[in-house]
Design an enzyme around this catalytic site. Sequence first.
Site, PDB file in Angstrom:
ATOM      1  N   PRO A   1       0.776  -1.246   0.000  1.00  0.00           N
ATOM      2  CA  PRO A   1       0.000   0.000   0.000  1.00  0.00           C
ATOM      3  C   PRO A   1       0.812   1.303   0.000  1.00  0.00           C
ATOM      4  O   PRO A   1       0.804   2.068   0.969  1.00  0.00           O
ATOM      5  CB  PRO A   1      -0.842  -0.131   1.264  1.00  0.00           C
ATOM      6  CG  PRO A   1       0.015  -0.939   2.187  1.00  0.00           C
ATOM      7  CD  PRO A   1       0.727  -1.921   1.298  1.00  0.00           C
ATOM      8  N   CYS A   2       1.444   1.589  -1.121  1.00  0.00           N
ATOM      9  CA  CYS A   2       2.203   2.834  -1.236  1.00  0.00           C
ATOM     10  C   CYS A   2       1.283   4.054  -1.202  1.00  0.00           C
ATOM     11  O   CYS A   2       1.743   5.165  -0.921  1.00  0.00           O
ATOM     12  CB  CYS A   2       3.070   2.829  -2.495  1.00  0.00           C
ATOM     13  SG  CYS A   2       2.187   2.460  -4.008  1.00  0.00           S
ATOM     14  N   HIS A   3      -0.013   3.856  -1.436  1.00  0.00           N
ATOM     15  CA  HIS A   3      -0.965   4.973  -1.365  1.00  0.00           C
ATOM     16  C   HIS A   3      -1.123   5.496   0.062  1.00  0.00           C
ATOM     17  O   HIS A   3      -1.623   6.595   0.263  1.00  0.00           O
ATOM     18  CB  HIS A   3      -2.330   4.562  -1.940  1.00  0.00           C
ATOM     19  CG  HIS A   3      -2.992   3.438  -1.217  1.00  0.00           C
ATOM     20  ND1 HIS A   3      -2.683   2.106  -1.461  1.00  0.00           N
ATOM     21  CD2 HIS A   3      -3.949   3.435  -0.249  1.00  0.00           C
ATOM     22  CE1 HIS A   3      -3.429   1.347  -0.685  1.00  0.00           C
ATOM     23  NE2 HIS A   3      -4.203   2.127   0.072  1.00  0.00           N
TER      24      HIS A   3
END
Length: 161
Positions: free
Chosen positions: A127-129
């Site tokens: 989850p780089c978001h």
Amino acid sequence: MKQHTVIDSPYGPLTLVADDGVLCGLYMAGQRHRPSEEAFGERARPAAFDAAEEQLEAYFAGRLTEFTLELRLNGTPFQRRVWEQLRSIPYGRTRTYGDLAEALGNPGASRAVGLANGRNPIGVIVPCHRVVGADGSLTGYGGGLDRKRRLLDFERGAAIF
């Protein structure tokens, strides 16, 4: 041997890529740093895609908050360490680039963390978001800031597709 398929999502088509049957890529349409189509291998449907699609459907339906898929994170040792840190960010929460650099034992590496974050090959699942600027602002996202905002709002229960 690499193989790929394309599935639908509330955020547009997602290209899943597997290397020898292990998920190694999830790319959004128009994503920055997206490899060429030729790099994805032949279009096929290995079992790795079934599990990934099931978990992604559950995630987008709000029934799954943590992915349990086997992943092959191809990158430098530093990038892989950053991507493992991303996986530790809880659903619906955010961390700053500085937080991640601190967790890696190198508080001055915020910029390097940002560069590694931008090269994440398995969006959404890794989850780089969930990474934001030091002031909490939305900064850089390979899938576009609108998608980042929508993903974060979705996880916080503030938006429906």
